[in-house]
Design an enzyme around this catalytic site. Structure first.
Site, mmCIF file in Angstrom:
data_model
loop_
_atom_site.group_PDB
_atom_site.id
_atom_site.type_symbol
_atom_site.label_atom_id
_atom_site.label_comp_id
_atom_site.label_asym_id
_atom_site.label_seq_id
_atom_site.Cartn_x
_atom_site.Cartn_y
_atom_site.Cartn_z
ATOM 1 N N ASP A 30 0.882 -1.175 0.000
ATOM 2 C CA ASP A 30 0.000 0.000 0.000
ATOM 3 C C ASP A 30 0.916 1.222 0.000
ATOM 4 O O ASP A 30 2.131 1.102 0.180
ATOM 5 C CB ASP A 30 -0.881 -0.003 1.269
ATOM 6 C CG ASP A 30 -1.745 1.254 1.369
ATOM 7 O OD1 ASP A 30 -2.399 1.610 0.375
ATOM 8 O OD2 ASP A 30 -1.760 1.898 2.436
ATOM 9 N N SER A 31 0.311 2.391 -0.174
ATOM 10 C CA SER A 31 1.107 3.618 -0.115
ATOM 11 C C SER A 31 1.630 3.872 1.297
ATOM 12 O O SER A 31 2.543 4.668 1.468
ATOM 13 C CB SER A 31 0.241 4.797 -0.544
ATOM 14 O OG SER A 31 -0.870 4.893 0.313
ATOM 15 N N CYS B 204 -4.452 -1.325 -1.825
ATOM 16 C CA CYS B 204 -4.597 0.127 -1.949
ATOM 17 C C CYS B 204 -5.659 0.378 -3.017
ATOM 18 O O CYS B 204 -5.525 -0.109 -4.155
ATOM 19 C CB CYS B 204 -3.256 0.708 -2.373
ATOM 20 S SG CYS B 204 -3.315 2.449 -2.848
ATOM 21 N N GLU C 221 -3.159 8.619 8.798
ATOM 22 C CA GLU C 221 -1.698 8.437 8.914
ATOM 23 C C GLU C 221 -1.162 9.152 10.163
ATOM 24 O O GLU C 221 -0.093 8.833 10.648
ATOM 25 C CB GLU C 221 -0.977 8.946 7.660
ATOM 26 C CG GLU C 221 -1.181 8.084 6.409
ATOM 27 C CD GLU C 221 -0.225 6.879 6.311
ATOM 28 O OE1 GLU C 221 0.896 6.946 6.816
ATOM 29 O OE2 GLU C 221 -0.646 5.856 5.717
ATOM 30 N N CYS D 10 -11.003 3.107 0.174
ATOM 31 C CA CYS D 10 -9.566 3.309 0.412
ATOM 32 C C CYS D 10 -9.233 2.490 1.650
ATOM 33 O O CYS D 10 -9.985 2.530 2.637
ATOM 34 C CB CYS D 10 -9.307 4.791 0.654
ATOM 35 S SG CYS D 10 -7.692 5.163 1.334
ATOM 36 N N HIS E 215 -7.291 2.853 3.966
ATOM 37 C CA HIS E 215 -7.100 3.591 5.213
ATOM 38 C C HIS E 215 -8.426 3.802 5.966
ATOM 39 O O HIS E 215 -8.437 3.964 7.178
ATOM 40 C CB HIS E 215 -6.527 4.989 4.937
ATOM 41 C CG HIS E 215 -5.058 5.018 4.666
ATOM 42 N ND1 HIS E 215 -4.503 4.548 3.508
ATOM 43 C CD2 HIS E 215 -4.018 5.494 5.409
ATOM 44 C CE1 HIS E 215 -3.187 4.727 3.549
ATOM 45 N NE2 HIS E 215 -2.876 5.302 4.685
HETATM 46 N N1 DGL Z 1 -4.773 3.269 1.169
HETATM 47 C C1 DGL Z 1 -4.748 3.785 -0.118
HETATM 48 C C2 DGL Z 1 -6.008 3.631 -0.903
HETATM 49 O O1 DGL Z 1 -6.661 2.678 -0.679
HETATM 50 C C3 DGL Z 1 -3.911 4.931 -0.409
HETATM 51 C C4 DGL Z 1 -4.290 6.255 0.035
HETATM 52 C C5 DGL Z 1 -3.313 7.241 -0.517
HETATM 53 O O2 DGL Z 1 -2.136 6.952 -0.544
HETATM 54 O O3 DGL Z 1 -3.755 8.314 -0.938
HETATM 55 O O4 DGL Z 1 -6.367 4.381 -1.745
#
Ligand code: DGL
Length: 269
Positions: A10-11, A73, A152, A184, A186
């Protein structure tokens, strides 16, 4: 049977919501996780940059003898899944398909809200998948660019998170959606805040959890599950601070990260 690890990336920290579910649903599977914490967020970047990052992330994971890659992600899955599936021979699974399928299955009023990063919402990936499954479903999309920085930084259930979430979610509430895809990885960390605003009658779909379920079926079908009794190993890599990943990552996993977290230079890949 195949005891090789699953590669997940993931990012940043978001993909750990998928790892948590993998650990729960597939407790014998080893995992190599990469969080591109030095380059988070992906969701505000152009398709070219996200695609370049995703290729690098996969090339890094391929240094390990892994059997499968999960793009944990929403942004990377929405933008680059097809390109990497064409390029690499290893099975690569994104999070969009399973989450869209689950939302289409559970929505009774056929009104689904989709929240995600700007990149994910612009790509229309969830909308396309849902319409493929059932064209009569109405979708309502909303980009929530402030959610990733909130998560984050550990702002999960406080006044700031609630205020931001109310601003983003009010339009979806007005449309009476009965299901929301937290598009997302997150966002499940904000589940309580999102549920408080939307009300308990609205179902929240977690892409990491749905994808873990799909991966289990996939491995079963291909006879690629780890052997019963296999003792799993977990390894974590990041492209920025190791300390903050271990600290916040434990929140995501809901258990202490006891393994050492290694920092790597992702630009080399
Ligand atoms: N967790 C990620 C997603 O599902 C990345 C969020 C990001 O880096 O902007 O999109």
């Amino acid at each position: 049977m195949d005891n090789r690890p699953i590669g997940v990336f993931d990012s940043g920290l978001g993909g750990l919501t998928a790892v948590k579910e993998l650990m729960r649903q597939l407790p014998e599977e080893s995992i190599v996780y990469f969080g591109d914490t030095g380059r988070v967020p992906y969701g505000t970047r152009s398709n070219e940059i996200v695609t370049k990052y995703v290729f690098q992330d996969i090339r890094f994971l391929l240094n390990f003898d892994i059997k499968l890659i999960i793009i944990a992600c929403g942004t990377a899955s929405s933008i680059a899944l097809e390109a990497v599936q064409k390029e690499f021979a290893i099975p690569i699974i994104g999070v969009v398909h399973s989450a869209a399928a689950q939302a289409a299955k559970i929505s009774t009023n056929k009104k689904i809200g989709i929240i995600g990063t700007q990149g994910t919402i612009n790509s229309n990936s969830y909308v396309r998948k849902i319409n493929e499954i059932d064209p009569s479903i109405k979708t309502f999309s909303k980009a929530c660019p402030l959610f990733v920085p909130l998560v984050e930084n550990g702002y999960l259930d406080n006044e700031v998170a609630r205020l931001v979430a109310k601003e983003y979610l009010e339009p979806l509430k007005q449309e009476s959606v009965d299901t929301i895809i937290m598009g997302c990885t997150h966002y499940p960390l904000l589940r309580k805040t999102i549920a408080d605003i939307m009300g308990q009658q609205v179902s929240l779909v977690d892409p990491g959890a749905e994808t873990a379920r799909y991966v289990k079926e996939f491995l079963q079908e291909k006879d690629m599950l780890a052997e019963p009794g296999n003792k799993p190993e977990y390894r974590y890599f990041v492209s920025d601070s190791v300390e903050s990943f271990s600290r916040l990552g434990s929140l995501f996993l809901e258990k202490e990260i006891i393994q050492s977290v290694e920092k790597i230079d992702i630009e080399k890949y």
